[in-house]
Design a protein around this motif. Structure first.
Motif, PDB file in Angstrom:
ATOM      1  N   ALA A 143       0.807  -1.226   0.000  1.00  0.00           N
ATOM      2  CA  ALA A 143       0.000   0.000   0.000  1.00  0.00           C
ATOM      3  C   ALA A 143       0.841   1.277   0.000  1.00  0.00           C
ATOM      4  O   ALA A 143       0.572   2.200  -0.766  1.00  0.00           O
ATOM      5  N   GLY A 144       1.861   1.357   0.837  1.00  0.00           N
ATOM      6  CA  GLY A 144       2.691   2.557   0.898  1.00  0.00           C
ATOM      7  C   GLY A 144       3.456   2.795  -0.383  1.00  0.00           C
ATOM      8  O   GLY A 144       3.623   3.939  -0.825  1.00  0.00           O
ATOM      9  N   GLU A 145       3.929   1.722  -0.996  1.00  0.00           N
ATOM     10  CA  GLU A 145       4.654   1.828  -2.262  1.00  0.00           C
ATOM     11  C   GLU A 145       3.688   2.198  -3.393  1.00  0.00           C
ATOM     12  O   GLU A 145       4.010   3.003  -4.258  1.00  0.00           O
ATOM     13  N   TYR A 146       2.509   1.608  -3.358  1.00  0.00           N
ATOM     14  CA  TYR A 146       1.470   1.907  -4.356  1.00  0.00           C
ATOM     15  C   TYR A 146       1.111   3.394  -4.313  1.00  0.00           C
ATOM     16  O   TYR A 146       0.996   4.043  -5.350  1.00  0.00           O
ATOM     17  N   ALA A 147       0.973   3.923  -3.108  1.00  0.00           N
ATOM     18  CA  ALA A 147       0.593   5.327  -2.947  1.00  0.00           C
ATOM     19  C   ALA A 147       1.617   6.281  -3.545  1.00  0.00           C
ATOM     20  O   ALA A 147       1.277   7.413  -3.900  1.00  0.00           O
ATOM     21  N   LYS A 148       2.857   5.846  -3.678  1.00  0.00           N
ATOM     22  CA  LYS A 148       3.916   6.699  -4.220  1.00  0.00           C
ATOM     23  C   LYS A 148       4.032   6.642  -5.741  1.00  0.00           C
ATOM     24  O   LYS A 148       4.815   7.379  -6.326  1.00  0.00           O
ATOM     25  N   LEU A 149       3.258   5.769  -6.389  1.00  0.00           N
ATOM     26  CA  LEU A 149       3.306   5.686  -7.851  1.00  0.00           C
ATOM     27  C   LEU A 149       2.797   6.988  -8.456  1.00  0.00           C
ATOM     28  O   LEU A 149       1.809   7.568  -7.983  1.00  0.00           O
ATOM     29  N   ALA A 150       3.458   7.453  -9.509  1.00  0.00           N
ATOM     30  CA  ALA A 150       3.075   8.713 -10.151  1.00  0.00           C
ATOM     31  C   ALA A 150       1.632   8.678 -10.642  1.00  0.00           C
ATOM     32  O   ALA A 150       0.914   9.673 -10.504  1.00  0.00           O
ATOM     33  N   LEU A 151       1.201   7.557 -11.192  1.00  0.00           N
ATOM     34  CA  LEU A 151      -0.183   7.473 -11.676  1.00  0.00           C
ATOM     35  C   LEU A 151      -1.185   7.615 -10.541  1.00  0.00           C
ATOM     36  O   LEU A 151      -2.258   8.195 -10.710  1.00  0.00           O
ATOM     37  N   VAL A 152      -0.849   7.105  -9.365  1.00  0.00           N
ATOM     38  CA  VAL A 152      -1.726   7.219  -8.196  1.00  0.00           C
ATOM     39  C   VAL A 152      -1.722   8.656  -7.696  1.00  0.00           C
ATOM     40  O   VAL A 152      -2.777   9.247  -7.438  1.00  0.00           O
ATOM     41  N   GLN A 153      -0.551   9.243  -7.576  1.00  0.00           N
ATOM     42  CA  GLN A 153      -0.450  10.613  -7.079  1.00  0.00           C
ATOM     43  C   GLN A 153      -1.134  11.597  -8.019  1.00  0.00           C
ATOM     44  O   GLN A 153      -1.820  12.516  -7.568  1.00  0.00           O
ATOM     45  N   ARG A 154      -0.954  11.398  -9.316  1.00  0.00           N
ATOM     46  CA  ARG A 154      -1.575  12.286 -10.292  1.00  0.00           C
ATOM     47  C   ARG A 154      -3.093  12.186 -10.242  1.00  0.00           C
ATOM     48  O   ARG A 154      -3.799  13.182 -10.391  1.00  0.00           O
ATOM     49  N   ALA A 155      -3.619  10.994 -10.017  1.00  0.00           N
ATOM     50  CA  ALA A 155      -5.070  10.798  -9.980  1.00  0.00           C
ATOM     51  C   ALA A 155      -5.672  11.313  -8.677  1.00  0.00           C
ATOM     52  O   ALA A 155      -6.868  11.612  -8.625  1.00  0.00           O
ATOM     53  N   GLY A 156      -4.862  11.405  -7.644  1.00  0.00           N
ATOM     54  CA  GLY A 156      -5.358  11.914  -6.365  1.00  0.00           C
ATOM     55  C   GLY A 156      -6.471  11.035  -5.807  1.00  0.00           C
ATOM     56  O   GLY A 156      -6.366   9.809  -5.813  1.00  0.00           O
ATOM     57  N   THR A 157      -7.537  11.667  -5.368  1.00  0.00           N
ATOM     58  CA  THR A 157      -8.635  10.920  -4.749  1.00  0.00           C
ATOM     59  C   THR A 157      -9.394  10.043  -5.743  1.00  0.00           C
ATOM     60  O   THR A 157     -10.118   9.147  -5.335  1.00  0.00           O
ATOM     61  N   SER A 158      -9.209  10.289  -7.038  1.00  0.00           N
ATOM     62  CA  SER A 158      -9.891   9.444  -8.020  1.00  0.00           C
ATOM     63  C   SER A 158      -9.049   8.228  -8.432  1.00  0.00           C
ATOM     64  O   SER A 158      -9.466   7.453  -9.293  1.00  0.00           O
ATOM     65  N   ALA A 159      -7.896   8.051  -7.791  1.00  0.00           N
ATOM     66  CA  ALA A 159      -7.053   6.887  -8.095  1.00  0.00           C
ATOM     67  C   ALA A 159      -7.780   5.612  -7.689  1.00  0.00           C
ATOM     68  O   ALA A 159      -8.436   5.567  -6.643  1.00  0.00           O
ATOM     69  N   PRO A 160      -7.675   4.579  -8.514  1.00  0.00           N
ATOM     70  CA  PRO A 160      -8.312   3.323  -8.132  1.00  0.00           C
ATOM     71  C   PRO A 160      -7.641   2.728  -6.900  1.00  0.00           C
ATOM     72  O   PRO A 160      -6.435   2.879  -6.700  1.00  0.00           O
ATOM     73  N   ALA A 161      -8.425   2.062  -6.082  1.00  0.00           N
ATOM     74  CA  ALA A 161      -7.884   1.410  -4.887  1.00  0.00           C
ATOM     75  C   ALA A 161      -6.971   0.270  -5.310  1.00  0.00           C
ATOM     76  O   ALA A 161      -7.244  -0.435  -6.285  1.00  0.00           O
ATOM     77  N   MET A 162      -5.904   0.090  -4.567  1.00  0.00           N
ATOM     78  CA  MET A 162      -4.977  -0.986  -4.870  1.00  0.00           C
ATOM     79  C   MET A 162      -5.685  -2.336  -4.852  1.00  0.00           C
ATOM     80  O   MET A 162      -5.396  -3.225  -5.658  1.00  0.00           O
ATOM     81  N   THR A 163      -6.633  -2.498  -3.968  1.00  0.00           N
ATOM     82  CA  THR A 163      -7.332  -3.777  -3.838  1.00  0.00           C
ATOM     83  C   THR A 163      -8.080  -4.169  -5.114  1.00  0.00           C
ATOM     84  O   THR A 163      -8.337  -5.349  -5.330  1.00  0.00           O
ATOM     85  N   ALA A 164      -8.394  -3.189  -5.965  1.00  0.00           N
ATOM     86  CA  ALA A 164      -9.074  -3.500  -7.218  1.00  0.00           C
ATOM     87  C   ALA A 164      -8.180  -4.312  -8.152  1.00  0.00           C
ATOM     88  O   ALA A 164      -8.685  -5.012  -9.035  1.00  0.00           O
ATOM     89  N   PHE A 165      -6.873  -4.262  -7.951  1.00  0.00           N
ATOM     90  CA  PHE A 165      -5.923  -4.954  -8.820  1.00  0.00           C
ATOM     91  C   PHE A 165      -5.228  -6.119  -8.119  1.00  0.00           C
ATOM     92  O   PHE A 165      -4.544  -6.895  -8.761  1.00  0.00           O
ATOM     93  N   ASP A 166      -5.412  -6.230  -6.822  1.00  0.00           N
ATOM     94  CA  ASP A 166      -4.777  -7.285  -6.028  1.00  0.00           C
ATOM     95  C   ASP A 166      -5.607  -8.561  -6.152  1.00  0.00           C
ATOM     96  O   ASP A 166      -6.365  -8.930  -5.263  1.00  0.00           O
ATOM     97  N   LYS A 167      -5.457  -9.233  -7.283  1.00  0.00           N
ATOM     98  CA  LYS A 167      -6.292 -10.397  -7.600  1.00  0.00           C
ATOM     99  C   LYS A 167      -6.110 -11.550  -6.622  1.00  0.00           C
ATOM    100  O   LYS A 167      -7.061 -12.258  -6.328  1.00  0.00           O
ATOM    101  N   ASP A 168      -4.894 -11.750  -6.125  1.00  0.00           N
ATOM    102  CA  ASP A 168      -4.672 -12.865  -5.205  1.00  0.00           C
ATOM    103  C   ASP A 168      -4.864 -12.461  -3.740  1.00  0.00           C
ATOM    104  O   ASP A 168      -4.673 -13.267  -2.837  1.00  0.00           O
ATOM    105  N   LYS A 169      -5.258 -11.216  -3.514  1.00  0.00           N
ATOM    106  CA  LYS A 169      -5.589 -10.691  -2.176  1.00  0.00           C
ATOM    107  C   LYS A 169      -4.478 -10.935  -1.153  1.00  0.00           C
ATOM    108  O   LYS A 169      -4.727 -11.255  -0.002  1.00  0.00           O
TER     109      LYS A 169
END
Length: 144
Positions: A88-114
């Motif tokens: 989660a902390g590393e995901y939050a630092k991704l440029a695509l996440v930071q640029r999207a701000g509050t509209s960034a998709p949640a990491m859990t949406a892509f964490d297929k193996d949970k």
């Protein structure tokens, strides 16, 4: 165009092949052997000439390989604890996440193996989706 946007665009162009390659180690591109090795690798029928189809296939494979290598490098750079996944902390630092701000998709949406992080294949899917969301829409042609 900055590097991160370029990487996102490159992934979108070559995404179908990436999905199949994500679990495999990156192949050695023919380009490393120089022009003769590249030509030989692209000349599938070995007749000493490149057909349009052989050239197209070689070009696309090389482009996909280079884009995948760049994405692997970016993934490794953001995997600060070298766990092989982005938490989660590393995901939050991704440029695509930071640029999207509050509209960034949640990491859990892509964490297929949970497992609480994004493996490389899951990261590729995130970049594909988030990159597409952040691409400027082409303006409609003006009527004359």
């Amino acid at each position: 165009m900055n590097r991160r946007i370029f990487v996102a665009v490159a992934l979108m162009v070559a995404a179908p092949a990436f999905a199949q390659q994500a679990a495999k180690p990156a192949p050695q591109p023919a380009l490393q052997g120089g022009p003769d090795a590249t030509f030989a690798a692209w000349d599938k029928d070995g007749n000493g000439t490149l057909s349009k189809d052989e050239f197209r296939a070689g070009w696309l494979a090389t482009r996909e390989d280079l884009a995948l290598r760049r994405l692997r490098t970016e993934f490794a750079r953001h995997d600060a604890d070298k766990s092989g996944k982005l938490e989660a902390g590393e995901y939050a630092k991704l440029a695509l996440v930071q640029r999207a701000g509050t509209s960034a998709p949640a990491m859990t949406a892509f964490d297929k193996d949970k497992d609480g992080g994004l493996q490389f294949a899951e990261y590729l899917e995130f970049v594909k989706v988030a990159g597409a969301q952040q691409q400027p829409r082409a303006a409609a042609p003006k009527a004359k």
